[in-house]
Design a protein around this motif. Structure first.
Motif, PDB file in Angstrom:
ATOM      1  N   PRO A  19     -24.451  12.749  33.860  1.00  0.00           N
ATOM      2  CA  PRO A  19     -24.192  12.225  31.897  1.00  0.00           C
ATOM      3  C   PRO A  19     -23.283  11.095  32.522  1.00  0.00           C
ATOM      4  O   PRO A  19     -22.672  10.573  31.369  1.00  0.00           O
ATOM      5  CB  PRO A  19     -23.242  13.341  31.797  1.00  0.00           C
ATOM      6  CG  PRO A  19     -24.424  14.842  32.957  1.00  0.00           C
ATOM      7  CD  PRO A  19     -24.703  14.039  34.011  1.00  0.00           C
ATOM      8  N   LEU A  20     -21.874  10.998  33.418  1.00  0.00           N
ATOM      9  CA  LEU A  20     -21.074  10.286  33.137  1.00  0.00           C
ATOM     10  C   LEU A  20     -21.589   9.116  33.133  1.00  0.00           C
ATOM     11  O   LEU A  20     -21.122   7.448  32.847  1.00  0.00           O
ATOM     12  CB  LEU A  20     -20.129  10.787  34.811  1.00  0.00           C
ATOM     13  CG  LEU A  20     -19.598  11.334  34.984  1.00  0.00           C
ATOM     14  CD1 LEU A  20     -18.716  11.941  36.346  1.00  0.00           C
ATOM     15  CD2 LEU A  20     -18.611  11.906  33.544  1.00  0.00           C
ATOM     16  N   VAL A  21     -22.360   8.307  33.547  1.00  0.00           N
ATOM     17  CA  VAL A  21     -22.682   7.109  33.727  1.00  0.00           C
ATOM     18  C   VAL A  21     -22.802   6.296  32.406  1.00  0.00           C
ATOM     19  O   VAL A  21     -22.596   5.435  32.071  1.00  0.00           O
ATOM     20  CB  VAL A  21     -23.867   6.785  34.686  1.00  0.00           C
ATOM     21  CG1 VAL A  21     -24.575   5.414  34.545  1.00  0.00           C
ATOM     22  CG2 VAL A  21     -23.904   7.332  35.760  1.00  0.00           C
ATOM     23  N   PRO A  22     -24.227   7.262  31.795  1.00  0.00           N
ATOM     24  CA  PRO A  22     -24.148   6.703  30.004  1.00  0.00           C
ATOM     25  C   PRO A  22     -23.090   7.262  29.339  1.00  0.00           C
ATOM     26  O   PRO A  22     -21.920   6.400  28.587  1.00  0.00           O
ATOM     27  CB  PRO A  22     -24.955   7.215  29.217  1.00  0.00           C
ATOM     28  CG  PRO A  22     -25.236   9.314  29.908  1.00  0.00           C
ATOM     29  CD  PRO A  22     -25.099   7.924  31.874  1.00  0.00           C
ATOM     30  N   ALA A  23     -22.055   8.477  29.453  1.00  0.00           N
ATOM     31  CA  ALA A  23     -20.950   8.372  28.289  1.00  0.00           C
ATOM     32  C   ALA A  23     -19.718   7.426  28.875  1.00  0.00           C
ATOM     33  O   ALA A  23     -19.113   7.567  27.991  1.00  0.00           O
ATOM     34  CB  ALA A  23     -20.809   9.887  28.873  1.00  0.00           C
ATOM     35  N   PHE A  24     -19.735   6.404  29.811  1.00  0.00           N
ATOM     36  CA  PHE A  24     -18.863   6.134  30.703  1.00  0.00           C
ATOM     37  C   PHE A  24     -19.048   5.012  29.866  1.00  0.00           C
ATOM     38  O   PHE A  24     -18.768   3.690  30.707  1.00  0.00           O
ATOM     39  CB  PHE A  24     -18.083   6.416  31.375  1.00  0.00           C
ATOM     40  CG  PHE A  24     -17.089   8.080  31.309  1.00  0.00           C
ATOM     41  CD1 PHE A  24     -15.727   7.631  30.128  1.00  0.00           C
ATOM     42  CD2 PHE A  24     -17.729   9.266  31.454  1.00  0.00           C
ATOM     43  CE1 PHE A  24     -15.037   8.700  29.884  1.00  0.00           C
ATOM     44  CE2 PHE A  24     -17.140  10.086  30.971  1.00  0.00           C
ATOM     45  CZ  PHE A  24     -15.533  10.716  30.998  1.00  0.00           C
ATOM     46  N   ARG A  27     -20.865   0.574  34.290  1.00  0.00           N
ATOM     47  CA  ARG A  27     -21.447  -0.967  34.548  1.00  0.00           C
ATOM     48  C   ARG A  27     -21.902  -0.906  36.288  1.00  0.00           C
ATOM     49  O   ARG A  27     -22.935  -1.144  36.816  1.00  0.00           O
ATOM     50  CB  ARG A  27     -21.788  -1.993  34.282  1.00  0.00           C
ATOM     51  CG  ARG A  27     -21.556  -1.914  32.463  1.00  0.00           C
ATOM     52  CD  ARG A  27     -21.196  -3.050  31.364  1.00  0.00           C
ATOM     53  NE  ARG A  27     -19.774  -3.667  32.300  1.00  0.00           N
ATOM     54  CZ  ARG A  27     -18.714  -2.774  31.786  1.00  0.00           C
ATOM     55  NH1 ARG A  27     -18.316  -2.358  30.534  1.00  0.00           N
ATOM     56  NH2 ARG A  27     -17.164  -3.680  32.026  1.00  0.00           N
ATOM     57  N   ARG A  28     -21.744  -0.539  37.070  1.00  0.00           N
ATOM     58  CA  ARG A  28     -21.310  -0.933  38.388  1.00  0.00           C
ATOM     59  C   ARG A  28     -22.405   0.452  39.230  1.00  0.00           C
ATOM     60  O   ARG A  28     -23.230   0.057  40.644  1.00  0.00           O
ATOM     61  CB  ARG A  28     -20.297  -0.603  39.237  1.00  0.00           C
ATOM     62  CG  ARG A  28     -19.216  -1.787  39.203  1.00  0.00           C
ATOM     63  CD  ARG A  28     -17.955  -1.951  39.552  1.00  0.00           C
ATOM     64  NE  ARG A  28     -17.045  -1.915  38.706  1.00  0.00           N
ATOM     65  CZ  ARG A  28     -15.527  -1.432  39.513  1.00  0.00           C
ATOM     66  NH1 ARG A  28     -15.340  -1.663  40.368  1.00  0.00           N
ATOM     67  NH2 ARG A  28     -14.222  -1.545  38.740  1.00  0.00           N
ATOM     68  N   ILE A  29     -22.430   1.268  38.000  1.00  0.00           N
ATOM     69  CA  ILE A  29     -23.421   2.358  38.967  1.00  0.00           C
ATOM     70  C   ILE A  29     -24.909   1.776  38.333  1.00  0.00           C
ATOM     71  O   ILE A  29     -25.906   2.346  39.459  1.00  0.00           O
ATOM     72  CB  ILE A  29     -22.938   3.741  38.678  1.00  0.00           C
ATOM     73  CG1 ILE A  29     -22.188   3.967  38.460  1.00  0.00           C
ATOM     74  CG2 ILE A  29     -24.298   4.682  38.779  1.00  0.00           C
ATOM     75  CD1 ILE A  29     -22.084   4.398  40.378  1.00  0.00           C
ATOM     76  N   ARG A  30     -25.092   1.149  37.404  1.00  0.00           N
ATOM     77  CA  ARG A  30     -26.274   0.850  37.719  1.00  0.00           C
ATOM     78  C   ARG A  30     -27.089  -0.404  38.567  1.00  0.00           C
ATOM     79  O   ARG A  30     -27.460  -1.018  38.491  1.00  0.00           O
ATOM     80  CB  ARG A  30     -26.283   0.698  35.944  1.00  0.00           C
ATOM     81  CG  ARG A  30     -27.006   1.360  35.179  1.00  0.00           C
ATOM     82  CD  ARG A  30     -25.922   1.087  33.804  1.00  0.00           C
ATOM     83  NE  ARG A  30     -26.084   2.015  33.285  1.00  0.00           N
ATOM     84  CZ  ARG A  30     -25.272   2.798  32.159  1.00  0.00           C
ATOM     85  NH1 ARG A  30     -25.237   1.212  31.502  1.00  0.00           N
ATOM     86  NH2 ARG A  30     -25.357   2.803  31.434  1.00  0.00           N
ATOM     87  N   ARG A  31     -25.717  -0.860  39.108  1.00  0.00           N
ATOM     88  CA  ARG A  31     -26.225  -1.962  40.261  1.00  0.00           C
ATOM     89  C   ARG A  31     -27.198  -1.177  41.329  1.00  0.00           C
ATOM     90  O   ARG A  31     -25.730  -0.698  42.616  1.00  0.00           O
ATOM     91  CB  ARG A  31     -24.656  -2.633  40.343  1.00  0.00           C
ATOM     92  CG  ARG A  31     -24.006  -3.926  39.093  1.00  0.00           C
ATOM     93  CD  ARG A  31     -23.294  -4.853  39.518  1.00  0.00           C
ATOM     94  NE  ARG A  31     -23.624  -5.285  40.583  1.00  0.00           N
ATOM     95  CZ  ARG A  31     -22.655  -6.682  40.702  1.00  0.00           C
ATOM     96  NH1 ARG A  31     -21.467  -5.784  40.977  1.00  0.00           N
ATOM     97  NH2 ARG A  31     -22.768  -7.235  41.904  1.00  0.00           N
ATOM     98  N   ALA A  91     -19.247   8.284  41.032  1.00  0.00           N
ATOM     99  CA  ALA A  91     -19.923   7.757  39.560  1.00  0.00           C
ATOM    100  C   ALA A  91     -17.752   8.323  39.236  1.00  0.00           C
ATOM    101  O   ALA A  91     -17.663   8.197  38.017  1.00  0.00           O
ATOM    102  CB  ALA A  91     -20.976   8.894  39.246  1.00  0.00           C
ATOM    103  N   SER A  92     -17.287   9.555  39.697  1.00  0.00           N
ATOM    104  CA  SER A  92     -16.419  10.115  39.475  1.00  0.00           C
ATOM    105  C   SER A  92     -15.301   9.338  39.056  1.00  0.00           C
ATOM    106  O   SER A  92     -14.365   9.176  38.246  1.00  0.00           O
ATOM    107  CB  SER A  92     -16.160  11.669  40.100  1.00  0.00           C
ATOM    108  OG  SER A  92     -17.119  12.174  40.211  1.00  0.00           O
ATOM    109  N   TYR A  93     -14.568   8.777  40.888  1.00  0.00           N
ATOM    110  CA  TYR A  93     -14.130   7.629  40.494  1.00  0.00           C
ATOM    111  C   TYR A  93     -14.456   6.388  39.430  1.00  0.00           C
ATOM    112  O   TYR A  93     -13.031   5.988  38.754  1.00  0.00           O
ATOM    113  CB  TYR A  93     -14.138   6.912  41.999  1.00  0.00           C
ATOM    114  CG  TYR A  93     -13.439   6.129  42.278  1.00  0.00           C
ATOM    115  CD1 TYR A  93     -11.951   5.958  42.513  1.00  0.00           C
ATOM    116  CD2 TYR A  93     -13.987   4.092  42.118  1.00  0.00           C
ATOM    117  CE1 TYR A  93     -10.944   4.865  42.796  1.00  0.00           C
ATOM    118  CE2 TYR A  93     -12.909   3.602  42.507  1.00  0.00           C
ATOM    119  CZ  TYR A  93     -11.555   4.069  42.598  1.00  0.00           C
ATOM    120  OH  TYR A  93     -10.740   3.001  42.777  1.00  0.00           O
TER     121      TYR A  93
END
Length: 104
Positions: A19-24, A27-31, A91-93
């Protein structure tokens, strides 16, 4: 149910970090290519160590707490660990970075 202990811990890690991906807006996680490269760099030495240590009898996985399927002697949950934990760390970082940038 005890055989699901390891898998349940991994699911909890994902439940807390995906949930951190959409909440914050991470963008880099999506690569995906870069994410997989980072995970591979982090996981490779530990997978090798795990394989060597289990074959040498220095390390083992409790069959009562893992699912039966094994790949190269390691439970599937251990393979998933090497994907889930680096993802959760990245993701946390990234989420902390977003929060710190917003505070400035």
């Amino acid at each position: 149910m005890r055989h699901l202990a390891y898998a349940a811990a991994l699911v909890c890690c994902l439940a807390g970090t995906v949930p951190l991906v959409p909440a914050f807006g991470l963008r880099r996680i999506r690569r995906v290519g870069l994410l997989l490269l980072a995970i591979a760099c982090a996981a490779t030495p530990f997978v090798v160590w795990d394989l060597l240590a289990t074959r040498a009898g220095q390390w083992h996985f409790d069959a009562a707490q893992t699912l039966p399927p094994r790949l190269l002697g390691l439970p599937l949950e251990e393979w998933a660990f090497f994907l889930v934990i680096p993802f959760a760390a990245i993701a946390s970082y990234e989420a902390v970075g977003v929060v710190l940038r917003r505070r400035r």
